[in-house]
Write a protein that holds these residues in place. Structure first.
Motif, PDB file in Angstrom:
ATOM      1  N   UNK A   1       0.862  -1.230  -0.156  1.00  8.87           N
ATOM      2  CA  UNK A   1      -0.084   0.200  -0.116  1.00  8.87           C
ATOM      3  C   UNK A   1       0.813   1.254   0.109  1.00  8.87           C
ATOM      4  N   UNK A   2       0.592   2.044  -0.927  1.00  9.14           N
ATOM      5  CA  UNK A   2       1.162   3.487  -0.799  1.00  9.14           C
ATOM      6  C   UNK A   2       0.525   4.512  -0.165  1.00  9.14           C
ATOM      7  N   UNK A   3       1.132   5.461   0.328  1.00 10.61           N
ATOM      8  CA  UNK A   3       0.143   6.733   1.004  1.00 10.61           C
ATOM      9  C   UNK A   3       0.645   7.694  -0.037  1.00 10.61           C
ATOM     10  N   UNK A   4      -0.547   8.697  -0.011  1.00 12.29           N
ATOM     11  CA  UNK A   4      -0.546   9.802  -1.052  1.00 12.29           C
ATOM     12  C   UNK A   4       0.222  10.992  -0.249  1.00 12.29           C
ATOM     13  N   UNK A   5       0.223  11.964  -1.046  1.00  6.27           N
ATOM     14  CA  UNK A   5       0.521  13.167  -0.195  1.00  6.27           C
ATOM     15  C   UNK A   5      -0.376  13.902   0.392  1.00  6.27           C
ATOM     16  N   UNK A   6      -1.490  13.798   0.016  1.00  7.38           N
ATOM     17  CA  UNK A   6      -2.646  14.195   0.628  1.00  7.38           C
ATOM     18  C   UNK A   6      -2.935  13.368   2.054  1.00  7.38           C
ATOM     19  N   UNK A   7      -2.849  12.200   1.913  1.00  2.62           N
ATOM     20  CA  UNK A   7      -3.019  11.408   3.357  1.00  2.62           C
ATOM     21  C   UNK A   7      -1.885  11.734   4.174  1.00  2.62           C
ATOM     22  N   UNK A   8      -0.760  12.017   3.820  1.00 10.44           N
ATOM     23  CA  UNK A   8       0.242  12.419   4.548  1.00 10.44           C
ATOM     24  C   UNK A   8       0.169  13.583   5.109  1.00 10.44           C
ATOM     25  N   UNK A   9      -0.675  14.652   4.455  1.00 10.79           N
ATOM     26  CA  UNK A   9      -0.564  15.889   4.868  1.00 10.79           C
ATOM     27  C   UNK A   9      -1.725  16.167   5.609  1.00 10.79           C
ATOM     28  N   UNK A  68      -0.126  23.352   3.262  1.00 10.67           N
ATOM     29  CA  UNK A  68      -1.257  22.693   2.367  1.00 10.67           C
ATOM     30  C   UNK A  68      -1.591  23.398   1.217  1.00 10.67           C
ATOM     31  N   UNK A  69      -1.596  24.701   1.251  1.00 10.06           N
ATOM     32  CA  UNK A  69      -1.794  25.607  -0.032  1.00 10.06           C
ATOM     33  C   UNK A  69      -0.618  25.627  -0.742  1.00 10.06           C
ATOM     34  N   UNK A  70       0.715  25.645  -0.223  1.00  6.72           N
ATOM     35  CA  UNK A  70       1.867  25.618  -1.215  1.00  6.72           C
ATOM     36  C   UNK A  70       1.677  24.213  -2.118  1.00  6.72           C
ATOM     37  N   UNK A  71       1.351  23.085  -1.423  1.00  7.76           N
ATOM     38  CA  UNK A  71       1.312  21.971  -2.062  1.00  7.76           C
ATOM     39  C   UNK A  71       0.340  21.945  -3.136  1.00  7.76           C
ATOM     40  N   UNK A 111       1.860  16.122  -5.759  1.00  6.83           N
ATOM     41  CA  UNK A 111       2.734  17.539  -5.774  1.00  6.83           C
ATOM     42  C   UNK A 111       4.256  17.197  -4.956  1.00  6.83           C
ATOM     43  N   UNK A 112       4.597  15.816  -4.950  1.00  3.89           N
ATOM     44  CA  UNK A 112       5.677  15.370  -4.249  1.00  3.89           C
ATOM     45  C   UNK A 112       7.055  15.967  -4.934  1.00  3.89           C
ATOM     46  N   UNK A 113       6.677  16.220  -6.269  1.00  6.46           N
ATOM     47  CA  UNK A 113       7.967  16.903  -7.070  1.00  6.46           C
ATOM     48  C   UNK A 113       7.821  18.288  -7.408  1.00  6.46           C
ATOM     49  N   UNK A 114       6.791  18.985  -6.910  1.00  7.45           N
ATOM     50  CA  UNK A 114       6.615  20.392  -6.999  1.00  7.45           C
ATOM     51  C   UNK A 114       7.793  21.074  -6.302  1.00  7.45           C
ATOM     52  N   UNK A 115       8.301  21.951  -7.049  1.00  8.20           N
ATOM     53  CA  UNK A 115       9.279  22.854  -6.173  1.00  8.20           C
ATOM     54  C   UNK A 115       8.365  24.000  -5.553  1.00  8.20           C
ATOM     55  N   UNK A 129       8.285  18.892  -3.317  1.00  5.32           N
ATOM     56  CA  UNK A 129       7.059  18.844  -2.222  1.00  5.32           C
ATOM     57  C   UNK A 129       7.094  17.522  -1.155  1.00  5.32           C
ATOM     58  N   UNK A 130       7.658  16.731  -1.761  1.00  2.51           N
ATOM     59  CA  UNK A 130       7.754  15.346  -0.504  1.00  2.51           C
ATOM     60  C   UNK A 130       8.679  15.881   0.451  1.00  2.51           C
ATOM     61  N   UNK A 131       9.655  16.410   0.171  1.00  3.59           N
ATOM     62  CA  UNK A 131      10.862  16.896   1.209  1.00  3.59           C
ATOM     63  C   UNK A 131      10.188  18.072   2.038  1.00  3.59           C
ATOM     64  N   UNK A 132       9.445  18.883   1.547  1.00  2.00           N
ATOM     65  CA  UNK A 132       8.763  19.891   2.239  1.00  2.00           C
ATOM     66  C   UNK A 132       7.671  19.445   3.075  1.00  2.00           C
ATOM     67  N   UNK A 133       6.912  18.566   2.805  1.00  2.00           N
ATOM     68  CA  UNK A 133       5.786  17.861   3.682  1.00  2.00           C
ATOM     69  C   UNK A 133       6.614  17.223   4.732  1.00  2.00           C
ATOM     70  N   UNK A 134       7.591  16.482   4.557  1.00  2.00           N
ATOM     71  CA  UNK A 134       7.988  15.150   5.850  1.00  2.00           C
ATOM     72  C   UNK A 134       9.040  15.876   6.435  1.00  2.00           C
ATOM     73  N   UNK A 135       9.715  16.983   5.596  1.00  2.00           N
ATOM     74  CA  UNK A 135      10.983  17.611   6.629  1.00  2.00           C
ATOM     75  C   UNK A 135      10.840  19.045   7.125  1.00  2.00           C
ATOM     76  N   UNK A 136       9.831  19.648   7.013  1.00  2.00           N
ATOM     77  CA  UNK A 136       9.345  20.925   7.016  1.00  2.00           C
ATOM     78  C   UNK A 136       7.982  21.079   7.640  1.00  2.00           C
ATOM     79  N   UNK A 137       6.871  20.804   6.874  1.00  2.10           N
ATOM     80  CA  UNK A 137       5.826  21.094   7.515  1.00  2.10           C
ATOM     81  C   UNK A 137       5.328  20.291   8.798  1.00  2.10           C
TER      82      UNK A 137
END
Length: 168
Positions: A1-9, A68-71, A111-115, A129-137
């Motif tokens: 199972x994979x988790x989506x950016x939405x589900x992680x955020x 969330x808005x940036x993503x 959005x995982x690759x969105x700058x 995007x993925x780094x932003x969510x997991x390591x910043x937000x």
């Protein structure tokens, strides 16, 4: 199972914010029961150079609103940072929850690759995007919710791990 950016955020942020509401409600009840002026708790800090409780809550809201808005590539609501009561801080969290509930998975998924570029003081930070969510937000959200919890606990409010974790 994979988790989506939405589900992680979004669900994760909503869970943390709703738990923060419960933590603040316990703080308000404690102040009332112990006849402590609420502003004493709201202006409490863990250390003199740290932000007070009220600012910890404001930042927790801002970080997920803006994150969330940036993503999603949208604009985040702006708040004035003028809350002076537990009720006002809870209302701010509720506004944040309402904003997060407007997002649909398709707005954030992919959005995982969105700058994402941020200007913080004199520094420009750039993330995918993925780094932003997991390591910043998310770390910022947890830091500020934890610090709010810790301030109230330090002031004597009877809080435990279940208050922080909430219903799982």
């Amino acid at each position: 199972m994979t988790i989506s950016m939405y589900q992680a955020a979004i669900p994760v942020s909503l869970h943390a914010l709703n738990n923060l509401i419960g933590i603040l409600e316990k703080g308000a009840t404690y102040a009332d029961t112990k006849k402590i002026e609420p502003s004493v708790l709201l202006n409490s800090r863990l250390y003199p150079d740290m932000f007070p409780l009220s600012r910890q809550v404001q930042i927790a809201c801002d970080i997920v609103n803006r994150g969330a808005a940036r993503l999603a590539g949208t604009e985040a609501p702006q708040f004035e940072d003028n809350e002076t009561t537990f009720e006002q801080l809870i209302e701010r969290i509720q506004k944040t929850v309402s904003h997060l509930n407007t997002f649909q998975p398709e707005q954030i998924d992919g959005s995982q690759e969105r700058t994402i570029t941020l200007q913080i003081r004199d520094n420009t930070l750039s993330f995918q995007g993925m780094q932003f969510l997991l390591y910043f937000v998310l770390p910022n959200l947890y830091f500020h919710v934890t610090t709010a919890y810790d301030i109230l606990r330090h002031c004597g409010v009877e809080l435990g791990k279940r208050d922080f974790l909430g219903q799982i």
